[in-house]
Enzyme design. Structure first.
Site, PDB file in Angstrom:
ATOM      1  N   PRO A   2       1.007  -1.129   0.131  1.00 20.57           N
ATOM      2  CA  PRO A   2      -0.399   0.043   0.380  1.00 20.57           C
ATOM      3  C   PRO A   2       1.330   1.335  -0.028  1.00 20.57           C
ATOM      4  O   PRO A   2       1.840   1.709   0.851  1.00 20.57           O
ATOM      5  CB  PRO A   2      -1.066  -0.133   1.430  1.00 20.57           C
ATOM      6  CG  PRO A   2      -0.071  -0.860   2.143  1.00 20.57           C
ATOM      7  CD  PRO A   2       0.814  -1.788   1.448  1.00 20.57           C
ATOM      8  N   GLU A   3       0.838   2.465  -0.955  1.00 18.61           N
ATOM      9  CA  GLU A   3       1.194   3.086  -0.535  1.00 18.61           C
ATOM     10  C   GLU A   3       0.232   4.285  -0.805  1.00 18.61           C
ATOM     11  O   GLU A   3      -1.306   3.856   0.150  1.00 18.61           O
ATOM     12  CB  GLU A   3       1.247   4.208  -2.708  1.00 18.61           C
ATOM     13  CG  GLU A   3       3.120   3.060  -2.903  1.00 18.61           C
ATOM     14  CD  GLU A   3       3.528   3.501  -3.744  1.00 18.61           C
ATOM     15  OE1 GLU A   3       3.358   4.274  -3.888  1.00 18.61           O
ATOM     16  OE2 GLU A   3       4.324   2.635  -5.261  1.00 18.61           O
TER      17      GLU A   3
END
Length: 270
Positions: A2-3
Site C-alpha cells: 500500500p502506498e
DNA sequence: CCTGGCCCCTGCAAGC
DNA sequence: TGCTTGCAGGGGCCAG
C-alpha cells in the site's frame, strides 16, 4: 502493497463501520509485528469509542479519548471489517472487536506492518519530523526545489523520501516522474524549479486519481470491501519494463535506484 | 547532513 | 515435479 492511495482507500473502507463504535475487545495473536505491540493497545483500547479514523502518511489513526492506535500496513498488510465469527486464517494477527458484532481484522503475511500507540496530545516519534501530506497546500514544487539544492541522490529517491513528502511509494514515484517527463536517474539537485512545479502537480493529480480508482492492485491489494484497485489499468511506467510506452511506443526501461526497481521511458523522460 | 546498503518476513513466479 | 533464486507496493537504521 500500500502506498497513500491504498491506505486512503482502506481508511474510507473501514471508517463507516467503526467510527462512533465502541471497542469490546482486542485479540493479539502474536506479541509483535514489525515492532512489539505496546501494552496500551490491549489495556487502554477496549471500552473506548473510536471517534474518528484519520490518516497521516501511510499510517491509519484510530482516535479515542484514551489515545490513538496507529496502524501501518507495511508491504503486505490488509484490514477488513468482518463478522466476529469469521474463521481465523494464517497471518490474521490482530482483531479489534466492536459492539456492532464486527471485528476489524489485520492480516499481514510479511509482518512489515505495525500496530503502535500514541497517548492523547502526543505525536508518536515515527510521525515527528516527517514531511507534508502531498494532497495539501503544504506540499508544492517550490518546497521540493528548495530542499533538493545540492542533493546528488536520484530525483526518484528524493521524491520517495518521507522528509520531503509522505505517501509517495515506488509505484507513484515512477508514475509521477513519467507524467512530469523527468528521468528518475537525474540528480535531485539538478532538476529545475519549473520541473519541480510540474512534478508536484503530477504527484497531486496522480494520487488523487488513484484514490478515485480505489488504489492499485498489483497482486493482492483489496479494499476492506474486497474490491481491487483499478488504477493498475492506468499505469504508464510501473511494472511495464519492455512494453511499449503508451505515449511514444519506445520500450519502457527498468533500472534500480535506491534498491528499488524504477521504470521510465527513455524517450519521454529526460 | 546526506547517501547508499542492509535488513526485517513470507509468498510467488521463473528457471533449471 | 521439486528445488533454488530473486523479487515484491515500506522504511528504520547504520557506517562512511
Amino acid at each position: 502493497m500500500p502506498e497513500l492511495p491504498e491506505v486512503e482507500t482502506t481508511r474510507r473502507g473501514i471508517a463507516p463501520h467503526i467510527e462512533g463504535r465502541r471497542v469490546t475487545g482486542v485479540v493479539l495473536r502474536r506479541p509483535d509485528l514489525r515492532w512489539p505491540i505496546p501494552r496500551e493497545v490491549a489495556e487502554l483500547l477496549p471500552g473506548q469509542v473510536v471517534d474518528s479514523v484519520d490518516r497521516r502518511a501511510k499510517y491509519l489513526l484510530l482516535n479515542t479519548s484514551a489515545g490513538t492506535a496507529l496502524l501501518h500496513l507495511g508491504m503486505s498488510g490488509m484490514l477488513r471489517v468482518l463478522p466476529a465469527d469469521t474463521p481465523i486464517a494464517k497471518h490474521d494477527h490482530v482483531d479489534i472487536a466492536f459492539d456492532t458484532g464486527s471485528v476489524l481484522r489485520f492480516t499481514d503475511p510479511r509482518r512489515f506492518g505495525a500496530l503502535l500507540w500514541q497517548m492523547p496530545g502526543e505525536t508518536h516519534e515515527l510521525l515527528e519530523g516527517i514531511g507534508p501530506e502531498p494532497l495539501t497546500d503544504d506540499f508544492d514544487g517550490e518546497r521540493m526545489y528548495q530542499l533538493s539544492r545540492g542533493r546528488t541522490a536520484p530525483v526518484k529517491t528524493f521524491l520517495m523520501d518521507n522528509a520531503v513528502v509522505v505517501g509517495v511509494g515506488n509505484i507513484y514515484a515512477s508514475e509521477a516522474l513519467f507524467a512530469a517527463g523527468i528521468d528518475p536517474r537525474r540528480a535531485a539537485g539538478k532538476v529545475s524549479r519549473e520541473r519541480y512545479l510540474r512534478l508536484a502537480q503530477e504527484v497531486k493529480r496522480i494520487l488523487a486519481l488513484a484514490i478515485n480508482r480505489g488504489g492499485t492492485t498489483l497482486r493482492d491489494f483489496l479494499a476492506p470491501d474486497g474490491a481491487p484497485g483499478y488504477f493498475f489499468q492506468e499505469l504508464f511506467a510501473y511494472g511495464r519494463a519492455g512494453e511499449a510506452c503508451k505515449v511514444c511506443g519506445t520500450p519502457i526501461r527498468v533500472v534500480t535506484l535506491g534498491q528499488r526497481a524504477s521504470f521510465y521511458c527513455p524517450h519521454c523522460q529526460r
